[in-house]
Design a protein around this motif. Structure first.
Motif, PDB file in Angstrom:
ATOM      1  N   ASP A  84       0.823  -1.217   0.000  1.00  0.00           N
ATOM      2  CA  ASP A  84       0.000   0.000   0.000  1.00  0.00           C
ATOM      3  C   ASP A  84       0.856   1.265   0.000  1.00  0.00           C
ATOM      4  OD1 ASP A  84      -2.219  -1.641   0.042  1.00  0.00           O
ATOM      5  OD2 ASP A  84      -2.647  -1.317   2.173  1.00  0.00           O
ATOM      6  N   ILE A  85       1.910   1.274   0.806  1.00  0.00           N
ATOM      7  CA  ILE A  85       2.796   2.447   0.856  1.00  0.00           C
ATOM      8  C   ILE A  85       3.503   2.623  -0.482  1.00  0.00           C
ATOM      9  CG2 ILE A  85       4.909   3.378   1.878  1.00  0.00           C
ATOM     10  CD1 ILE A  85       3.931   2.187   4.552  1.00  0.00           C
ATOM     11  N   TRP A  86       4.014   1.550  -1.047  1.00  0.00           N
ATOM     12  CA  TRP A  86       4.711   1.635  -2.339  1.00  0.00           C
ATOM     13  C   TRP A  86       3.762   2.152  -3.414  1.00  0.00           C
ATOM     14  CZ3 TRP A  86       4.828  -0.240  -7.333  1.00  0.00           C
ATOM     15  CH2 TRP A  86       6.051  -0.078  -8.016  1.00  0.00           C
ATOM     16  N   ASP A  87       2.536   1.616  -3.444  1.00  0.00           N
ATOM     17  CA  ASP A  87       1.551   2.062  -4.439  1.00  0.00           C
ATOM     18  C   ASP A  87       1.255   3.555  -4.280  1.00  0.00           C
ATOM     19  OD1 ASP A  87       1.396  -0.492  -5.496  1.00  0.00           O
ATOM     20  OD2 ASP A  87      -0.555  -0.956  -4.580  1.00  0.00           O
ATOM     21  N   ALA A  88       1.074   3.989  -3.032  1.00  0.00           N
ATOM     22  CA  ALA A  88       0.776   5.405  -2.790  1.00  0.00           C
ATOM     23  C   ALA A  88       1.956   6.284  -3.202  1.00  0.00           C
ATOM     24  CB  ALA A  88       0.440   5.629  -1.317  1.00  0.00           C
ATOM     25  N   LEU A  89       3.161   5.858  -2.873  1.00  0.00           N
ATOM     26  CA  LEU A  89       4.338   6.642  -3.250  1.00  0.00           C
ATOM     27  C   LEU A  89       4.485   6.736  -4.763  1.00  0.00           C
ATOM     28  CD1 LEU A  89       6.894   5.359  -0.594  1.00  0.00           C
ATOM     29  CD2 LEU A  89       5.976   7.679  -0.781  1.00  0.00           C
ATOM     30  N   GLN A  90       4.151   5.665  -5.466  1.00  0.00           N
ATOM     31  CA  GLN A  90       4.236   5.693  -6.925  1.00  0.00           C
ATOM     32  C   GLN A  90       3.143   6.578  -7.522  1.00  0.00           C
ATOM     33  OE1 GLN A  90       6.969   4.306  -8.345  1.00  0.00           O
ATOM     34  NE2 GLN A  90       7.390   3.953  -6.211  1.00  0.00           N
ATOM     35  N   SER A  91       1.943   6.498  -6.969  1.00  0.00           N
ATOM     36  CA  SER A  91       0.813   7.260  -7.509  1.00  0.00           C
ATOM     37  C   SER A  91       0.909   8.758  -7.236  1.00  0.00           C
ATOM     38  CB  SER A  91      -0.496   6.753  -6.897  1.00  0.00           C
ATOM     39  OG  SER A  91      -0.720   5.429  -7.286  1.00  0.00           O
ATOM     40  N   HIS A  92       1.507   9.120  -6.117  1.00  0.00           N
ATOM     41  CA  HIS A  92       1.517  10.522  -5.688  1.00  0.00           C
ATOM     42  C   HIS A  92       2.928  11.030  -5.451  1.00  0.00           C
ATOM     43  CE1 HIS A  92      -2.801  10.151  -5.157  1.00  0.00           C
ATOM     44  NE2 HIS A  92      -2.574   9.046  -4.483  1.00  0.00           N
ATOM     45  N   LYS A  93       3.892  10.480  -6.148  1.00  0.00           N
ATOM     46  CA  LYS A  93       5.304  10.795  -5.918  1.00  0.00           C
ATOM     47  C   LYS A  93       5.582  12.307  -5.938  1.00  0.00           C
ATOM     48  CE  LYS A  93       9.574   8.673  -6.980  1.00  0.00           C
ATOM     49  NZ  LYS A  93       9.890   7.320  -7.257  1.00  0.00           N
ATOM     50  N   GLU A  94       5.093  12.996  -6.949  1.00  0.00           N
ATOM     51  CA  GLU A  94       5.355  14.451  -7.056  1.00  0.00           C
ATOM     52  C   GLU A  94       4.723  15.214  -5.907  1.00  0.00           C
ATOM     53  OE1 GLU A  94       4.243  15.794 -10.949  1.00  0.00           O
ATOM     54  OE2 GLU A  94       5.567  14.332 -11.918  1.00  0.00           O
ATOM     55  N   GLU A  95       3.521  14.829  -5.511  1.00  0.00           N
ATOM     56  CA  GLU A  95       2.849  15.511  -4.416  1.00  0.00           C
ATOM     57  C   GLU A  95       3.620  15.350  -3.113  1.00  0.00           C
ATOM     58  OE1 GLU A  95      -1.412  14.707  -4.004  1.00  0.00           O
ATOM     59  OE2 GLU A  95      -1.295  13.855  -6.051  1.00  0.00           O
TER      60      GLU A  95
END
Length: 97
Positions: A84-95
């Motif tokens: 879940d953390i990896w997915d979130a970091l990939q999806s919202h990396k710029e933010e």
């Protein structure tokens, strides 16, 4: 959170999903998903969705898995949290940066 974030943010590939671990265990134990669903007390549809990676491991499922397999719920929750953390970091990396 920082520890899990440190583990996941620099990875080039997604951490292994708990569904893959469950599928391997079922193969090793020669148990079909339907029988495993009965052992866990959940529906066949739910176990199939978990094995297919369509559903996340919830606290309830983690407790059931931990009791059935004798390894406790933390393992399952930690595996899911890393994904879940990896997915979130990939999806919202710029933010996040």
């Amino acid at each position: 959170m920082n520890n899990l974030q440190d583990i996941t943010q620099d990875r080039l590939v997604r951490p292994i999903h708990p569904s893959e671990v469950i599928a391997d265990i079922l193969d090793d134990l020669d148990i079909n998903p339907s029988n495993f669903a009965k052992i866990l007390g959940i529906s066949n549809q739910t176990i199939q969705e978990i094995i297919n990676g369509e559903e996340s491991i919830t606290v309830d499922i983690a407790i059931r898995l931990g009791k059935a397999l004798g390894n406790g719920p933390r393992l399952w929750l930690n595996l899911q949290q890393k994904v879940d953390i990896w997915d979130a970091l990939q999806s919202h990396k710029e933010e996040y940066e």
